[in-house]
Design a protein around this motif. Structure first.
Motif, mmCIF file in Angstrom:
data_model
loop_
_atom_site.group_PDB
_atom_site.id
_atom_site.type_symbol
_atom_site.label_atom_id
_atom_site.label_comp_id
_atom_site.label_asym_id
_atom_site.label_seq_id
_atom_site.Cartn_x
_atom_site.Cartn_y
_atom_site.Cartn_z
ATOM 1 N N TRP A 98 -66.106 58.889 12.078
ATOM 2 C CA TRP A 98 -64.861 58.465 12.435
ATOM 3 C C TRP A 98 -65.145 58.471 14.080
ATOM 4 O O TRP A 98 -64.555 57.767 14.863
ATOM 5 C CB TRP A 98 -63.723 58.751 11.994
ATOM 6 C CG TRP A 98 -62.364 58.464 12.641
ATOM 7 C CD1 TRP A 98 -61.542 59.312 13.293
ATOM 8 C CD2 TRP A 98 -61.871 57.167 13.126
ATOM 9 N NE1 TRP A 98 -60.414 58.640 13.905
ATOM 10 C CE2 TRP A 98 -60.670 57.365 13.633
ATOM 11 C CE3 TRP A 98 -62.669 56.041 12.840
ATOM 12 C CZ2 TRP A 98 -60.006 56.400 14.270
ATOM 13 C CZ3 TRP A 98 -61.652 54.829 13.130
ATOM 14 C CH2 TRP A 98 -60.392 54.964 13.699
ATOM 15 N N ALA A 135 -58.796 53.428 10.892
ATOM 16 C CA ALA A 135 -59.025 54.823 10.396
ATOM 17 C C ALA A 135 -58.874 54.569 8.709
ATOM 18 O O ALA A 135 -59.623 55.009 7.831
ATOM 19 C CB ALA A 135 -58.229 55.654 10.665
ATOM 20 N N GLN A 169 -62.029 53.316 7.135
ATOM 21 C CA GLN A 169 -63.300 54.176 7.010
ATOM 22 C C GLN A 169 -63.357 54.947 5.536
ATOM 23 O O GLN A 169 -62.313 55.526 5.126
ATOM 24 C CB GLN A 169 -63.057 55.374 8.028
ATOM 25 C CG GLN A 169 -62.872 54.608 9.515
ATOM 26 C CD GLN A 169 -64.086 53.617 9.941
ATOM 27 O OE1 GLN A 169 -65.189 54.126 9.801
ATOM 28 N NE2 GLN A 169 -63.378 52.441 10.022
#
Length: 107
Positions: free
Chosen positions: A66, A34, A37
């Protein structure tokens, strides 16, 4: 964490099932992924009987990307079939933020 306003928060609340084998490793992997991202701003997490993870994103498109990321899709599927007895997701717009910190610095 320097987050411009407004931004978005994804609030993921969950309760584990009895089978959590592999969960911790996957959770660690998902947090690292994450952070890579586009649009990711940060994360807060706590777990006792109920787990709450709040991730922060620059846009709704960043959240959508995501959610559709390949490795994250795999984790979502395992969550449904193995790790969670239930979960709830809320997506909120953060328009204002403030904090208090009375901790003494470590020397």
């Amino acid at each position: 964490m320097n987050k411009s306003l407004p931004h978005y928060a994804v609030i993921f609340t969950s309760k584990h099932s009895e089978n959590t084998e592999g969960y911790s490793e996957m959770a660690e992997k998902m947090e690292l992924l994450a952070k890579q991202q586009e649009g990711f701003l940060g994360i807060d997490s706590a777990r006792n009987e109920i787990g709450i993870t709040v991730s922060y994103w620059a846009s709704l498109d960043a959240i959508k990307n995501w959610k559709q990321q390949t490795d994250h899709l795999e984790a979502q599927q395992k969550g449904k079939t193995e790790w969670y007895s239930w979960y709830n997701v809320k997506i909120c717009k953060v328009e204002r933020e403030y904090s208090f910190n009375n901790q003494k610095p470590i020397v």
